[in-house]
Design a protein around this motif. Structure first.
Motif, PDB file in Angstrom:
ATOM      1  N   ASP A  95       0.696  -1.315   0.044  1.00 30.67           N
ATOM      2  CA  ASP A  95      -0.076  -0.122  -0.186  1.00 30.67           C
ATOM      3  C   ASP A  95       0.921   1.269   0.099  1.00 30.67           C
ATOM      4  OD1 ASP A  95      -2.190  -1.497   0.029  1.00 30.67           O
ATOM      5  OD2 ASP A  95      -2.217  -1.428   2.382  1.00 30.67           O
ATOM      6  N   ASN A 135      -6.497  -3.321  10.106  1.00 33.16           N
ATOM      7  CA  ASN A 135      -6.397  -3.616   8.781  1.00 33.16           C
ATOM      8  C   ASN A 135      -6.471  -5.023   8.753  1.00 33.16           C
ATOM      9  OD1 ASN A 135      -7.031  -1.195   7.782  1.00 33.16           O
ATOM     10  ND2 ASN A 135      -4.782  -0.598   7.345  1.00 33.16           N
ATOM     11  N   ASP A 276     -11.088   4.175   2.358  1.00 32.54           N
ATOM     12  CA  ASP A 276      -9.760   4.408   2.175  1.00 32.54           C
ATOM     13  C   ASP A 276      -9.820   4.525   0.759  1.00 32.54           C
ATOM     14  OD1 ASP A 276      -8.966   4.675   4.898  1.00 32.54           O
ATOM     15  OD2 ASP A 276      -8.567   2.369   4.757  1.00 32.54           O
ATOM     16  N   ILE A 279      -5.653   3.448  -1.963  1.00 34.95           N
ATOM     17  CA  ILE A 279      -4.686   3.224  -1.114  1.00 34.95           C
ATOM     18  C   ILE A 279      -3.519   2.169  -1.710  1.00 34.95           C
ATOM     19  CG2 ILE A 279      -6.271   2.882   0.674  1.00 34.95           C
ATOM     20  CD1 ILE A 279      -6.031  -0.302   0.515  1.00 34.95           C
ATOM     21  N   GLY A 280      -3.675   2.051  -3.200  1.00 31.50           N
ATOM     22  CA  GLY A 280      -2.447   1.122  -3.790  1.00 31.50           C
ATOM     23  C   GLY A 280      -1.694   2.149  -4.411  1.00 31.50           C
ATOM     24  N   GLU A 285      -4.285  -2.723  -6.214  1.00 31.66           N
ATOM     25  CA  GLU A 285      -4.575  -2.490  -4.825  1.00 31.66           C
ATOM     26  C   GLU A 285      -5.183  -3.686  -4.101  1.00 31.66           C
ATOM     27  OE1 GLU A 285      -6.811   0.920  -3.575  1.00 31.66           O
ATOM     28  OE2 GLU A 285      -7.029   1.848  -5.432  1.00 31.66           O
ATOM     29  N   ASN A 286      -4.723  -3.837  -2.818  1.00 34.92           N
ATOM     30  CA  ASN A 286      -4.929  -4.959  -2.154  1.00 34.92           C
ATOM     31  C   ASN A 286      -6.663  -4.864  -1.802  1.00 34.92           C
ATOM     32  OD1 ASN A 286      -2.598  -6.186  -1.631  1.00 34.92           O
ATOM     33  ND2 ASN A 286      -2.059  -4.421  -0.340  1.00 34.92           N
ATOM     34  N   ASP A 287      -7.390  -5.661  -1.961  1.00 33.01           N
ATOM     35  CA  ASP A 287      -8.865  -5.829  -2.170  1.00 33.01           C
ATOM     36  C   ASP A 287      -9.379  -7.001  -1.532  1.00 33.01           C
ATOM     37  OD1 ASP A 287     -11.520  -4.931  -2.504  1.00 33.01           O
ATOM     38  OD2 ASP A 287     -11.574  -5.430  -4.718  1.00 33.01           O
ATOM     39  N   VAL A 293     -11.932  -1.842  -7.134  1.00 34.97           N
ATOM     40  CA  VAL A 293     -11.127  -0.383  -6.871  1.00 34.97           C
ATOM     41  C   VAL A 293     -12.349   0.843  -7.407  1.00 34.97           C
ATOM     42  CG1 VAL A 293      -9.530   1.373  -7.693  1.00 34.97           C
ATOM     43  CG2 VAL A 293      -8.877  -1.118  -7.412  1.00 34.97           C
ATOM     44  N   GLY A 299     -10.865  -2.265  -0.654  1.00 35.84           N
ATOM     45  CA  GLY A 299      -9.613  -2.354   0.284  1.00 35.84           C
ATOM     46  C   GLY A 299      -9.873  -3.227   1.701  1.00 35.84           C
ATOM     47  N   TYR A 300      -9.761  -2.490   2.689  1.00 31.13           N
ATOM     48  CA  TYR A 300      -9.927  -3.084   3.930  1.00 31.13           C
ATOM     49  C   TYR A 300     -11.318  -2.568   4.738  1.00 31.13           C
ATOM     50  CZ  TYR A 300      -5.015  -3.524   3.173  1.00 31.13           C
ATOM     51  OH  TYR A 300      -3.929  -3.700   2.669  1.00 31.13           O
ATOM     52  N   GLY A 347       1.290  -4.016   2.827  1.00 31.88           N
ATOM     53  CA  GLY A 347       0.150  -4.173   2.380  1.00 31.88           C
ATOM     54  C   GLY A 347      -0.289  -5.651   2.956  1.00 31.88           C
TER      55      GLY A 347
END
Length: 366
Positions: A95, A135, A276, A279-280, A285-287, A293, A299-300, A347
């Motif tokens: 992230d 998170n 958020d 964030i990436g 992005e972490n999802d 996205v 995200g979290y 991340g």
């Protein structure tokens, strides 16, 4: 350019900027209690020195066995002796830099009658450490709700709910069973834990390092031997070796899971609505919740408003760490004050949903 200043003399950051300055100093500074972090040492962490993501290989099982006929070729063309071991990967992205910043005016610091730098440094560091814990908890909940992908050989997550739930089309590979009162009565919660243990065993999830994070309410429900729902059986020396203490208010283990509480699990039930954005790094992005996205939740930002407990092993989720938590400060001449900054770049993502389970009151609200 205007920006927020942390006025040392203000009461609760409002009103007169000098209201708290010296009256009579009692020699003691009261700060917020440090919150207890629980997750960082209970999952997979990979540290990288450069790059924007890390690969976590996932290797399947060998299932092919066959008795050998005398003189037979083990490598014959029909492949009857040789088997294929499936493999896939999980990719977790780093992230963007997460920061916590405070500005202290140099004159106000001189007028003030106690040192604030060490306190402020600790507090901005705590703010990021607690955000990290939250998170990770949200990622763990996403793992428990994650289905087995159509092309994946890994099983999905597992849910025990106090209410009757029908699996949606998106989580048809997530097994959901019902155990009434599993978040409100000790005996029902213990029964739910055994259901999770059975599910983990059926998936060959390792028996060592099984953890169960619960809210403080559920934790003390298990300790309370005066409870009318057989909580005392869990603590009784007639049924167990020493497994906690009413005097100390702790409980150690149940159904093979090490029990621990986290106030952050309860907090995630109420402060989860903040989204958020971006964030990436770039478009990656972490999802973990699969919101996509630009849409909510993503995200979290999944909803944990019905979650009472999360059961897992360290293989359930992973963290990629590019920059560890650090604190620094710098005097800015043109602002006549000091900026204090805490930061990290990490991340988080799902590794093995089969190693995660959720115990909840009902399906989470959207």
């Amino acid at each position: 350019m205007a920006f927020g200043v942390s006025n040392l003399g203000q009461i609760e950051a409002t009103g007169d900027a000098s209201a708290l300055f010296l009256k009579k100093f009692a020699g003691e500074v009261l700060t917020a209690f440090e919150e207890k972090n629980t997750m960082m040492d209970k999952h997979q962490v990979r540290t990288i020195t450069n790059g924007k993501s890390a690969q976590f290989p996932v290797i399947g099982k060998m299932t092919n066995t066959q008795y050998h006929a005398p003189g037979d070729d083990l490598l014959k063309a029909d492949g009857s002796y040789t088997g294929k071991i499936k493999a896939t990967e999980r990719v977790i992205h780093v992230d963007r830099l997460l920061t916590s910043v405070v500005f202290v005016d140099s004159l106000e610091e001189m007028v003030n009658h106690y040192d604030v730098r060490s306190i402020y440094s600790r507090e901005i560091g705590n703010a990021l450490a607690n955000r990290l814990d939250k998170n990770l908890i949200r990622t763990l909940a996403a793992a428990a709700r994650a289905p087995r992908e159509a092309s994946d050989f890994e099983p999905g997550g597992f849910v025990v709910s106090a209410a009757s739930e029908a699996a949606s089309a998106s989580d048809s590979q997530v097994e959901i069973i019902q155990t009434a009162n599993c978040t409100t009565q000790a005996d029902a919660f213990i029964s739910a834990l055994f259901d999770v243990a059975i599910n983990f065993d059926s998936k060959d999830v390792p028996e060592d390092q099984r953890f169960c994070m619960v809210t403080p309410t559920i934790y003390y429900m298990l300790v309370d031997i005066a409870d009318s729902n057989n909580a005392g059986v869990h603590m009784s020396r007639d049924f167990n070796d020493a497994n906690g203490s009413v005097a100390k208010g702790n409980v150690l283990e149940c159904a093979g899971f090490k029990i621990f509480k986290s106030q952050h699990l309860a907090e995630n039930s109420t402060d989860i609505n903040a989204v958020d954005d971006e964030i990436g790094i770039g478009t990656e992005e972490n999802d973990p919740f699969g919101g996509g996205v630009g849409s909510a939740p993503f995200g979290y930002n999944g909803n944990l408003n019905t979650t009472g407990a999360l059961c897992f092993t360290p293989q359930a989720i992973g963290t990629v760490k590019l920059k560890d938590l650090s604190v620094e400060s710098e005097y800015i001449m043109q602002r006549q004050g000091t900026v204090m900054l805490a930061k990290y770049s990490m991340g988080h993502g799902i590794l093995r949903p089969a190693c995660a389970a959720e115990i909840r009151t009902a399906a989470p609200q959207a």
